[in-house]
Design a protein around this motif. Sequence first.
Motif, mmCIF file in Angstrom:
data_model
loop_
_atom_site.group_PDB
_atom_site.id
_atom_site.type_symbol
_atom_site.label_atom_id
_atom_site.label_comp_id
_atom_site.label_asym_id
_atom_site.label_seq_id
_atom_site.Cartn_x
_atom_site.Cartn_y
_atom_site.Cartn_z
ATOM 1 N N ALA A 85 -2.617 5.536 -1.573
ATOM 2 C CA ALA A 85 -1.715 4.336 -1.433
ATOM 3 C C ALA A 85 -2.279 3.032 -1.954
ATOM 4 O O ALA A 85 -1.946 2.778 -2.779
ATOM 5 C CB ALA A 85 -2.138 4.493 0.082
ATOM 6 N N LEU A 86 -3.754 3.418 -2.282
ATOM 7 C CA LEU A 86 -4.703 2.824 -3.315
ATOM 8 C C LEU A 86 -4.054 2.477 -4.387
ATOM 9 O O LEU A 86 -4.308 1.151 -5.041
ATOM 10 C CB LEU A 86 -5.939 2.150 -3.527
ATOM 11 N N ALA A 205 -1.716 3.780 4.372
ATOM 12 C CA ALA A 205 -0.479 4.225 3.716
ATOM 13 C C ALA A 205 0.766 2.717 3.861
ATOM 14 O O ALA A 205 1.258 2.112 3.355
ATOM 15 C CB ALA A 205 0.284 5.343 3.853
ATOM 16 N N ILE A 206 1.339 2.756 4.765
ATOM 17 C CA ILE A 206 2.090 1.333 5.432
ATOM 18 C C ILE A 206 1.930 0.223 5.359
ATOM 19 O O ILE A 206 2.302 -1.137 4.268
ATOM 20 C CB ILE A 206 2.526 1.749 6.952
ATOM 21 N N ALA A 207 0.207 0.147 5.197
ATOM 22 C CA ALA A 207 -0.376 -1.160 5.080
ATOM 23 C C ALA A 207 -0.777 -1.375 3.525
ATOM 24 O O ALA A 207 -0.613 -2.563 3.277
ATOM 25 C CB ALA A 207 -2.130 -1.045 5.777
ATOM 26 N N CYS A 208 -0.882 -0.520 2.679
ATOM 27 C CA CYS A 208 -0.851 -0.433 1.471
ATOM 28 C C CYS A 208 -0.156 -0.443 -0.056
ATOM 29 O O CYS A 208 0.522 -1.146 -0.248
ATOM 30 C CB CYS A 208 -1.610 0.667 0.990
ATOM 31 N N ALA A 209 1.179 -0.206 1.884
ATOM 32 C CA ALA A 209 2.516 -0.730 1.100
ATOM 33 C C ALA A 209 3.131 -2.070 1.563
ATOM 34 O O ALA A 209 4.132 -2.538 0.550
ATOM 35 C CB ALA A 209 3.720 0.859 1.026
ATOM 36 N N ARG A 210 2.620 -2.188 2.354
ATOM 37 C CA ARG A 210 2.923 -3.725 2.796
ATOM 38 C C ARG A 210 1.938 -4.895 1.359
ATOM 39 O O ARG A 210 2.703 -5.324 0.923
ATOM 40 C CB ARG A 210 2.599 -3.851 3.576
ATOM 41 N N VAL A 211 1.087 -4.034 1.447
ATOM 42 C CA VAL A 211 0.321 -5.290 0.497
ATOM 43 C C VAL A 211 1.459 -5.031 -1.206
ATOM 44 O O VAL A 211 1.650 -5.777 -2.087
ATOM 45 C CB VAL A 211 -1.358 -4.685 -0.281
ATOM 46 N N ALA A 212 0.942 -3.581 -1.513
ATOM 47 C CA ALA A 212 1.743 -3.713 -2.702
ATOM 48 C C ALA A 212 4.056 -4.032 -3.203
ATOM 49 O O ALA A 212 3.964 -5.014 -4.003
ATOM 50 C CB ALA A 212 1.900 -2.246 -3.403
ATOM 51 N N MET A 213 4.478 -4.164 -1.967
ATOM 52 C CA MET A 213 5.789 -5.162 -1.853
ATOM 53 C C MET A 213 5.291 -6.856 -1.588
ATOM 54 O O MET A 213 5.632 -7.379 -2.491
ATOM 55 C CB MET A 213 6.244 -4.319 -0.320
ATOM 56 N N GLY A 214 3.769 -6.917 -1.594
ATOM 57 C CA GLY A 214 3.897 -9.056 -1.086
ATOM 58 C C GLY A 214 3.803 -9.350 -2.829
ATOM 59 O O GLY A 214 4.562 -10.032 -3.158
ATOM 60 N N LEU A 215 2.747 -7.783 -3.207
ATOM 61 C CA LEU A 215 3.016 -8.656 -4.945
ATOM 62 C C LEU A 215 4.011 -8.316 -5.484
ATOM 63 O O LEU A 215 4.284 -9.171 -6.280
ATOM 64 C CB LEU A 215 1.912 -6.915 -4.976
ATOM 65 N N PHE A 216 5.024 -7.370 -5.568
ATOM 66 C CA PHE A 216 6.287 -7.405 -5.639
ATOM 67 C C PHE A 216 7.192 -8.580 -6.015
ATOM 68 O O PHE A 216 7.882 -9.539 -6.775
ATOM 69 C CB PHE A 216 6.676 -5.858 -5.269
ATOM 70 N N PHE A 217 7.441 -8.877 -4.845
ATOM 71 C CA PHE A 217 8.496 -9.923 -4.144
ATOM 72 C C PHE A 217 7.575 -11.237 -4.376
ATOM 73 O O PHE A 217 8.079 -12.464 -5.002
ATOM 74 C CB PHE A 217 8.338 -9.835 -2.243
#
Length: 240
Positions: A85-86, A205-217
Amino acid sequence: MNKWWKTIAFIAGAAILTRWIPFSSFFRNVDTLVHEFGHAIVTLILSGKVQYIHLFADHSGVTYSSVAHSWRFIPISLAGYIISALFTVLLFYMYSRGKQQAGLITVTVLALASVLFFVRNSFGVTWCIGFIALNATIYFAPWRWLRDFYYLLVAFICLVESVLGPLFLVVASIQQPAQAGDAANLSEATLIPAVFWSLLFTVVAIACARVAMGLFFHSNRRSAAGTRSAFERSKYARRM
């Protein structure tokens, strides 16, 4: 709470879209490799011995290791899902900084280290060599759009798999707790039900996905703003 639901909806959409892309099944093993590599690295950090890693065509994997004290199996069992996830956050962080080539080098080095030191079954070795060769080809390709597309494909598939894995583990923990992989190992070591550990993996995993999506957008908004600014400067220069 609304942002969490948006994250879940985005992951569901990404899961559907990535399944439609030809050969996407090949890249689903990247998350498996990171997961098993995480187990191996934590084993070594805790002075244990990694016997071997096996990767399989159904996107599953297993790491065989031994340590001197049983409590060390707790951080080792925790490592797989959490590190994968990280790792998705790392991939999207590199994307947000425009360092896709560094990201490709990172996943390639990880695959190379794995095949040299850990992976020992025929499918796993063949897959690692193929992945390394494909990464090298894309890295030296003259088309930046191709590198960016390839990098995002790998990143999004890792993102999706890092979330779906724990979700499937929740189901397994309810239906067959003794067969729930890392959650079952943690349950045996701590006497805490396997479903607790699988839910913990899911939340991480969902928390890391939220961070990853924030970086992407955020990266895409910044790129769009930069494009508009350059266009406005060009119009002003023509008027002058």
